[in-house]
Every structure is written in structure tokens, then in C-alpha cells.
Design an enzyme around this catalytic site. Sequence first.
Site, mmCIF file in Angstrom:
data_model
loop_
_atom_site.group_PDB
_atom_site.id
_atom_site.type_symbol
_atom_site.label_atom_id
_atom_site.label_comp_id
_atom_site.label_asym_id
_atom_site.label_seq_id
_atom_site.Cartn_x
_atom_site.Cartn_y
_atom_site.Cartn_z
ATOM 1 N NE ARG A 30 45.328 50.079 52.355
ATOM 2 C CZ ARG A 30 45.201 50.803 51.254
ATOM 3 N NH1 ARG A 30 45.739 50.381 50.123
ATOM 4 N NH2 ARG A 30 44.543 51.960 51.267
ATOM 5 C CB VAL A 98 43.260 31.971 49.451
ATOM 6 C CG1 VAL A 98 42.195 31.929 50.544
ATOM 7 C CG2 VAL A 98 44.603 32.420 50.018
ATOM 8 C CG HIS A 102 40.953 35.804 46.187
ATOM 9 N ND1 HIS A 102 40.855 34.444 46.345
ATOM 10 C CD2 HIS A 102 42.193 36.030 45.688
ATOM 11 C CE1 HIS A 102 41.987 33.862 45.979
ATOM 12 N NE2 HIS A 102 42.822 34.801 45.565
ATOM 13 C CG HIS A 104 44.542 39.529 43.315
ATOM 14 N ND1 HIS A 104 45.528 39.409 44.286
ATOM 15 C CD2 HIS A 104 44.131 38.265 43.050
ATOM 16 C CE1 HIS A 104 45.704 38.121 44.568
ATOM 17 N NE2 HIS A 104 44.873 37.409 43.845
#
Length: 116
Positions: A30, A98, A102, A104
Site C-alpha cells: 500500500r 522513486v 512501479h 500504481h
Amino acid sequence: MSDKTIFKKIIDKEIPAQVVYEDELCLAFRDVAPQAPTHVLVIPKTTELKSLDDVTPQTEALIGHIFGVIQRLARELGLAEDGYRVVSNCGENACQTVPHLHFHLLGGRGFAWPPG
Ligand code: 5GP
């Protein structure tokens, strides 16, 4: 001094995260600053991919695996019926903060289009 990103530290369990899924290739947890009622980050465990721009034919199977995980998570987290959004910010213009690839996974509310 460590040059690990915050996500590598989460992978290595050096800092805590609310993990919702993990396998040998990827980790889902999360987001610490959720932008929707459900906001999960899905990341590869490899540190070789700083963003989507680093994906190569050799890593396409990994990306396909991650998208399968995202689809299953969306179902398990109850997002599939009403819909959800998957975002990967790539580089400065997209506000990537970052430097570890990744995705989301956002759901639990409606989203506007176009994005800001
Ligand atoms: P980006 O802006 O690079 O697309 O997304 C980075 C995301 O990482 C942001 O949504 C931010 O809230 C999240 N984030 C940053 N640091 C941490 C952390 O220590 N733990 C968790 N769970 N999420 C983080």
C-alpha cells in the site's frame, strides 16, 4: 552510505510496508500517501529497471507477469466491478519520484480524464 531506493529497502524488509502480495519476481504494497481509497504499488524486485523506459525485450515477460498480478489484485481488492486505474509515472515530466519501476493500482473512487 546506502544508495538503495526506498523501494529496495522495502523489498529487503529494511523498512516496513503493508504488503498485499509477494512472489519471487514482484512485490505489492500500500502507498504511504494514498491518492484513492485503494492505492497499491506493484514493483519488480529487480533494481535494474528504473522506469518503464528501461524495459527491454528481455524484461517483457516480467512486465507481463506484473500485469497479471495487478489484474488479480484488482479483483481481490474489490476494484474490478467498478473499474480502476493503473499508472506508471516515467521521468521528470510525469512526476516520477522513486527511480525504481512501479505501477500504481488505484481504485475505490471515480477518476477524471485527462489526468492532471
Ligand atoms: P511516483 O511519484 O514515483 O510515481 O510514485 C512514488 C510513490 O511512492 C508515491 O505515491 C509515494 O507516496 C510512494 N512512497 C514513497 N515513499 C514511500 C514509502 O516509504 N512507503 C510506501 N509504502 N510508499 C512510499
